[in-house]
Design a protein around this motif. Structure first.
Motif, PDB file in Angstrom:
ATOM      1  N   VAL A   1       0.857  -1.176   0.000  1.00  0.00           N
ATOM      2  CA  VAL A   1       0.000   0.000   0.000  1.00  0.00           C
ATOM      3  C   VAL A   1       0.896   1.229   0.000  1.00  0.00           C
ATOM      4  O   VAL A   1       2.013   1.204   0.496  1.00  0.00           O
ATOM      5  CB  VAL A   1      -0.950   0.024   1.228  1.00  0.00           C
ATOM      6  CG1 VAL A   1      -1.949  -1.102   1.157  1.00  0.00           C
ATOM      7  CG2 VAL A   1      -0.181  -0.042   2.514  1.00  0.00           C
ATOM      8  N   GLU A   2       0.386   2.301  -0.585  1.00  0.00           N
ATOM      9  CA  GLU A   2       1.187   3.515  -0.643  1.00  0.00           C
ATOM     10  C   GLU A   2       1.379   4.131   0.736  1.00  0.00           C
ATOM     11  O   GLU A   2       2.444   4.623   1.061  1.00  0.00           O
ATOM     12  CB  GLU A   2       0.553   4.520  -1.595  1.00  0.00           C
ATOM     13  CG  GLU A   2       0.695   4.130  -3.046  1.00  0.00           C
ATOM     14  CD  GLU A   2       0.190   5.218  -3.965  1.00  0.00           C
ATOM     15  OE1 GLU A   2       0.266   6.410  -3.604  1.00  0.00           O
ATOM     16  OE2 GLU A   2      -0.280   4.867  -5.044  1.00  0.00           O
ATOM     17  N   ASN A   3       0.323   4.109   1.537  1.00  0.00           N
ATOM     18  CA  ASN A   3       0.390   4.727   2.843  1.00  0.00           C
ATOM     19  C   ASN A   3      -0.290   3.794   3.839  1.00  0.00           C
ATOM     20  O   ASN A   3      -1.514   3.630   3.800  1.00  0.00           O
ATOM     21  CB  ASN A   3      -0.301   6.097   2.805  1.00  0.00           C
ATOM     22  CG  ASN A   3      -0.143   6.857   4.089  1.00  0.00           C
ATOM     23  OD1 ASN A   3      -0.131   6.273   5.174  1.00  0.00           O
ATOM     24  ND2 ASN A   3      -0.029   8.175   3.990  1.00  0.00           N
ATOM     25  N   SER A   4       0.480   3.192   4.709  1.00  0.00           N
ATOM     26  CA  SER A   4      -0.073   2.209   5.639  1.00  0.00           C
ATOM     27  C   SER A   4      -1.042   2.855   6.641  1.00  0.00           C
ATOM     28  O   SER A   4      -1.981   2.200   7.091  1.00  0.00           O
ATOM     29  CB  SER A   4       1.052   1.483   6.379  1.00  0.00           C
ATOM     30  OG  SER A   4       1.850   2.402   7.082  1.00  0.00           O
TER      31      SER A   4
END
Length: 153
Positions: A45-48
């Motif tokens: 994911v790009e941003n957890s």
């Protein structure tokens, strides 16, 4: 018979044994770690933090999907086409799938399915041989259902 004098075991000998032993252990560990990291793709994911904020929504969607009572049995025929036998699914259902290799090289594929009647659907294209993880999506009457499983060989 004259005995040959033995050389004494010194600190240099012990240091060489320790360095060689730890060197072998470190080489094996680095090799195994590199193999493990290159073979596991995981979920990226790009941003957890943002993904964690959506987690409860994902659980709610999964519960709603289970509540539909739809079921799918997946097989692969001799020609490597994927066949889905669905139960409880409306006749107007549209099936799609996303495939990915669970280990090894990163390879992905998308499938669409054509109805064969009596709740059976067949992929429009064959799938390459080998091990695949398949995420099946069924949409009908504004409702969505999804399930992930190992694609039978």
């Amino acid at each position: 018979m004259a005995s040959k004098p033995h050389k004494p075991f010194t600190g240099k000998h012990m240091a060489a044994i320790l360095v060689a032993g730890f060197g072998v252990v470190m080489c094996v560990n680095f090799y195994m770690a590199s193999r493990a990291v290159s073979g596991f793709h995981g979920t990226v994911v790009e941003n957890s933090y943002i993904a964690s904020q959506n987690f409860n929504d994902w659980l709610d969607k999964a519960d709603a999907s289970k509540a539909l009572g739809w079921q799918a049995h997946i097989t692969r025929d001799e020609a490597e086409y994927v066949t889905v036998t669905a139960s409880g699914v409306p006749v107007s259902a549209m099936l799609t799938a996303e495939l990915r290799r669970p280990i090894g090289e990163r390879e992905y594929a998308s499938l669409t399915f054509e109805p064969m009647g009596e709740g059976r659907y067949r992929s429009s294209e064959p799938v390459a041989q080998g091990r695949w993880t398949m995420r099946l999506f069924i949409e009908a009457d504004g409702k969505s259902w999804a399930e992930e499983s190992e694609l039978p060989r």
